[in-house]
Design a protein around this motif. Structure first.
Motif, PDB file in Angstrom:
ATOM      1  N   HIS A   1       0.820  -1.219   0.000  1.00 59.97           N
ATOM      2  CA  HIS A   1       0.000   0.000   0.000  1.00 59.97           C
ATOM      3  C   HIS A   1       0.852   1.267   0.000  1.00 59.97           C
ATOM      4  O   HIS A   1       0.345   2.366  -0.244  1.00 59.97           O
ATOM      5  CB  HIS A   1      -0.935   0.008   1.214  1.00 59.97           C
ATOM      6  N   LEU A   2       2.183   1.110   0.261  1.00 58.80           N
ATOM      7  CA  LEU A   2       3.065   2.275   0.299  1.00 58.80           C
ATOM      8  C   LEU A   2       3.576   2.685  -1.081  1.00 58.80           C
ATOM      9  O   LEU A   2       4.186   3.752  -1.220  1.00 58.80           O
ATOM     10  CB  LEU A   2       4.272   1.988   1.204  1.00 58.80           C
ATOM     11  N   ILE A   3       3.349   1.853  -2.075  1.00 58.74           N
ATOM     12  CA  ILE A   3       3.828   2.171  -3.422  1.00 58.74           C
ATOM     13  C   ILE A   3       3.195   3.483  -3.894  1.00 58.74           C
ATOM     14  O   ILE A   3       1.983   3.666  -3.834  1.00 58.74           O
ATOM     15  CB  ILE A   3       3.491   1.032  -4.409  1.00 58.74           C
ATOM     16  N   GLY A   4       4.071   4.380  -4.316  1.00 59.56           N
ATOM     17  CA  GLY A   4       3.591   5.683  -4.779  1.00 59.56           C
ATOM     18  C   GLY A   4       3.304   6.670  -3.669  1.00 59.56           C
ATOM     19  O   GLY A   4       2.737   7.733  -3.927  1.00 59.56           O
ATOM     20  N   LYS A   5       3.695   6.332  -2.430  1.00 62.63           N
ATOM     21  CA  LYS A   5       3.438   7.224  -1.291  1.00 62.63           C
ATOM     22  C   LYS A   5       4.756   7.496  -0.550  1.00 62.63           C
ATOM     23  O   LYS A   5       4.965   7.012   0.569  1.00 62.63           O
ATOM     24  CB  LYS A   5       2.424   6.607  -0.323  1.00 62.63           C
ATOM     25  N   PRO A   6       5.644   8.249  -1.144  1.00 59.65           N
ATOM     26  CA  PRO A   6       6.952   8.487  -0.506  1.00 59.65           C
ATOM     27  C   PRO A   6       6.853   9.179   0.847  1.00 59.65           C
ATOM     28  O   PRO A   6       7.693   8.976   1.721  1.00 59.65           O
ATOM     29  CB  PRO A   6       7.688   9.359  -1.529  1.00 59.65           C
ATOM     30  N   ASN A   7       5.833   9.995   1.043  1.00 59.46           N
ATOM     31  CA  ASN A   7       5.694  10.702   2.323  1.00 59.46           C
ATOM     32  C   ASN A   7       5.259   9.791   3.461  1.00 59.46           C
ATOM     33  O   ASN A   7       5.325  10.185   4.626  1.00 59.46           O
ATOM     34  CB  ASN A   7       4.704  11.861   2.172  1.00 59.46           C
ATOM     35  N   ALA A   8       4.819   8.585   3.116  1.00 61.76           N
ATOM     36  CA  ALA A   8       4.371   7.655   4.155  1.00 61.76           C
ATOM     37  C   ALA A   8       5.529   7.147   4.997  1.00 61.76           C
ATOM     38  O   ALA A   8       5.309   6.555   6.059  1.00 61.76           O
ATOM     39  CB  ALA A   8       3.640   6.476   3.522  1.00 61.76           C
ATOM     40  N   LEU A   9       6.750   7.358   4.537  1.00 68.46           N
ATOM     41  CA  LEU A   9       7.916   6.921   5.300  1.00 68.46           C
ATOM     42  C   LEU A   9       8.582   8.069   6.051  1.00 68.46           C
ATOM     43  O   LEU A   9       9.632   7.897   6.657  1.00 68.46           O
ATOM     44  CB  LEU A   9       8.934   6.264   4.360  1.00 68.46           C
ATOM     45  N   LYS A  10       7.953   9.244   6.011  1.00 69.82           N
ATOM     46  CA  LYS A  10       8.485  10.407   6.703  1.00 69.82           C
ATOM     47  C   LYS A  10       7.590  10.754   7.888  1.00 69.82           C
ATOM     48  O   LYS A  10       6.363  10.632   7.794  1.00 69.82           O
ATOM     49  CB  LYS A  10       8.561  11.602   5.754  1.00 69.82           C
ATOM     50  N   PRO A  11       8.164  11.193   9.004  1.00 70.58           N
ATOM     51  CA  PRO A  11       7.328  11.534  10.160  1.00 70.58           C
ATOM     52  C   PRO A  11       6.325  12.632   9.836  1.00 70.58           C
ATOM     53  O   PRO A  11       6.645  13.600   9.133  1.00 70.58           O
ATOM     54  CB  PRO A  11       8.353  12.016  11.197  1.00 70.58           C
ATOM     55  N   ALA A  12       5.112  12.461  10.355  1.00 74.51           N
ATOM     56  CA  ALA A  12       4.091  13.513  10.208  1.00 74.51           C
ATOM     57  C   ALA A  12       4.366  14.649  11.190  1.00 74.51           C
ATOM     58  O   ALA A  12       4.056  15.810  10.913  1.00 74.51           O
ATOM     59  CB  ALA A  12       2.710  12.926  10.445  1.00 74.51           C
ATOM     60  N   ILE A  13       4.928  14.302  12.349  1.00 74.15           N
ATOM     61  CA  ILE A  13       5.357  15.284  13.356  1.00 74.15           C
ATOM     62  C   ILE A  13       6.823  15.025  13.638  1.00 74.15           C
ATOM     63  O   ILE A  13       7.245  13.873  13.791  1.00 74.15           O
ATOM     64  CB  ILE A  13       4.543  15.145  14.651  1.00 74.15           C
ATOM     65  N   LYS A  14       7.601  16.087  13.698  1.00 75.06           N
ATOM     66  CA  LYS A  14       9.034  15.910  13.940  1.00 75.06           C
ATOM     67  C   LYS A  14       9.590  17.128  14.664  1.00 75.06           C
ATOM     68  O   LYS A  14       9.601  18.228  14.123  1.00 75.06           O
ATOM     69  CB  LYS A  14       9.764  15.700  12.609  1.00 75.06           C
ATOM     70  N   TYR A  15      10.010  16.908  15.898  1.00 74.49           N
ATOM     71  CA  TYR A  15      10.731  17.916  16.671  1.00 74.49           C
ATOM     72  C   TYR A  15      12.175  17.419  16.749  1.00 74.49           C
ATOM     73  O   TYR A  15      12.488  16.483  17.490  1.00 74.49           O
ATOM     74  CB  TYR A  15      10.154  18.052  18.072  1.00 74.49           C
ATOM     75  N   SER A  16      13.070  18.010  15.978  1.00 75.80           N
ATOM     76  CA  SER A  16      14.419  17.486  15.870  1.00 75.80           C
ATOM     77  C   SER A  16      15.419  18.591  15.571  1.00 75.80           C
ATOM     78  O   SER A  16      15.125  19.505  14.798  1.00 75.80           O
ATOM     79  CB  SER A  16      14.483  16.425  14.759  1.00 75.80           C
TER      80      SER A  16
END
Length: 437
Positions: free
Chosen positions: A7-22
């Protein structure tokens, strides 16, 4: 990954945090991952973070990274509130880059409503552990490029002072690099340390079977798959796995939560090894062949003491007994520290014992004069050519000092007993700091 999560095919943003304090800290020795989700009763997260951070020295805080993973992707306001709470209560450590907070996007997860039931578990439990497997996988993928090692923790633990250096030195002091897992707790998935370079294969294995079994079971299977020979018996398998999976005792982490993140589940497990003994001051010592004329008691060997795995316990030292560290290759020693006795046996110390070194340029000239007259005058010399640097203190059981470059590279350092003792002896700390080549 896409084979297991199509289901992740074509969804590169699905592997990036939606929230990130870094602050983007890189190059940490150890990255600590802490997943957290909503609990119906108590939250232990803040206490866990305080325990972890307050047990670190200033130098250790600069050498590690703590990643808090909020596993509530369908409740962004909740994850924002967690990030705000941590950023407020522990602002110094968030601002320094020691602590990060992330949350995965909801689209990372497949449909979890039609999972196959296994092991007689309820639908709710199957869904809970399946999502947990995915949480761990996302967190590991995020952390893999941030440090040398990765250790998996939970959000309801406390730790011992010195835990960070103990883990780091235990990893660095492994004689063989063939290990895949170092364990610093006997419970579940707490205190499991991996090499970051191994995380891709660990995550891939988890994703292959994330629907089928709990994460700690999958870890057991991964180790077995790597080394167990189907043509050999179970004992051979256990020995092979023990090379991949190495345990440190006493445990460095204790589980304190009683209410699981699974609704209605009460978790009363405690690590029985956590309260046994104290954390030893282990160090990353230079490569050396170690030996002793003292007979050791049970499993308390000099070799394990030098690696920081245990202390050395010798039986009734006699005159001219030796503890020998022969460096391979020779090293320039900046300083040394030997601590004898411990809290349980304070009287088992080295008495009438010297610290001696053999500089490398003396090895083939033991019967001749020293090259440097100042060295000869500075230190007494034994009949076999060693220079006497120091004596153990009768009061503290400690011998420490600096050497620096004056003596050049050291071939051998040894402890020599000058008079018999009526007590056994414990060597609880060995620290030899060598100048990097």
């Amino acid at each position: 990954m896409y084979h297991y999560l199509p289901h992740l095919i074509g969804k590169p943003n699905a592997l990036k945090p939606a929230i990130k304090y870094s602050k983007g800290r890189l190059g940490a020795s150890i990255v600590m991952g802490i997943p957290t989700i909503k609990r119906d009763v108590d939250s232990y997260l803040t206490k866990t973070l305080i325990s972890l951070v307050e047990s670190l020295t200033t130098e250790e805080r600069a050498d590690c990274l703590i990643v808090v993973f909020c596993g509530e992707p369908w409740d962004i306001p909740y994850c924002q509130s967690i990030a705000t709470l941590i950023s407020t209560k522990m602002s110094e450590h968030v601002n320094s880059g020691l602590i990060e907070i992330i949350s995965p996007p909801a689209e990372f997860y497949p449909n979890l409503d039609n999972l196959p039931a296994t092991f007689g578990d309820t639908v709710e439990r199957v869904k809970w552990r399946t999502k947990q497997n995915l949480d761990y996988s996302f967190l590991m993928m995020y952390a893999k490029r941030r440090g040398t090692y990765y250790v998996q923790l939970e959000d309801d633990i406390v730790t011992k002072t010195g835990y960070f250096s103990t883990m780091k030195n235990f990893a660095l002091n492994q004689k063989s690099n063939e290990w895949m897992l170092l364990e610093f707790s006997s419970l579940g998935f707490i205190g499991k340390l991996f090499k970051s370079k191994d995380l891709p294969i660990v995550v891939e294995f988890f994703l292959m079977f994330y629907r089928d079994k709990p994460i700690d079971w999958l870890l057991d299977h991964l180790l077995s798959v790597k080394v167990c020979n189907p043509e050999k018996d179970s004992k051979h398998c256990q020995r092979s796995v023990s090379e991949l999976r190495r345990r440190f005792k006493p445990s460095l982490f204790q589980h304190v939560g009683t209410h699981s993140s699974l609704k209605g589940k009460v978790q009363k497990l405690k690590d029985r090894d956590f309260g046994k003994g104290v954390v030893r001051n282990s160090h990353f010592n230079p490569n050396a062949d170690v030996s002793t004329t003292l007979k050791n008691h049970q499993r308390f060997t000099l070799d394990k003491a030098y690696q920081g795995e245990n202390f050395f316990w010798g039986i009734l030292p006699k005159k001219d007994d030796l503890v020998i560290f022969e460096f391979n290759p020779p090293v320039s020693v900046e300083k040394y520290l030997f601590r004898s006795g411990n809290t349980e046996h304070p009287g088992d110390k080295f008495y009438n014992t010297t610290v001696e070194v053999l500089p490398n340029d003396h090895v083939e000239k033991l019967d001749g004069p020293l090259d440097n007259k100042e060295r000869q005058n500075a230190f007494p010399r034994t009949d076999d050519g060693f220079l006497i640097l120091n004596h153990f203190s009768h009061e503290t059981g400690l011998a420490e000092g600096t050497i620096g470059s004056a003596l050049g590279e050291i071939h051998t350092l040894r402890l020599r007993v000058e008079a018999p003792s009526d007590t056994w002896v414990i060597l609880s700390e060995i620290y030899i700091k060598a100048t990097p080549r």
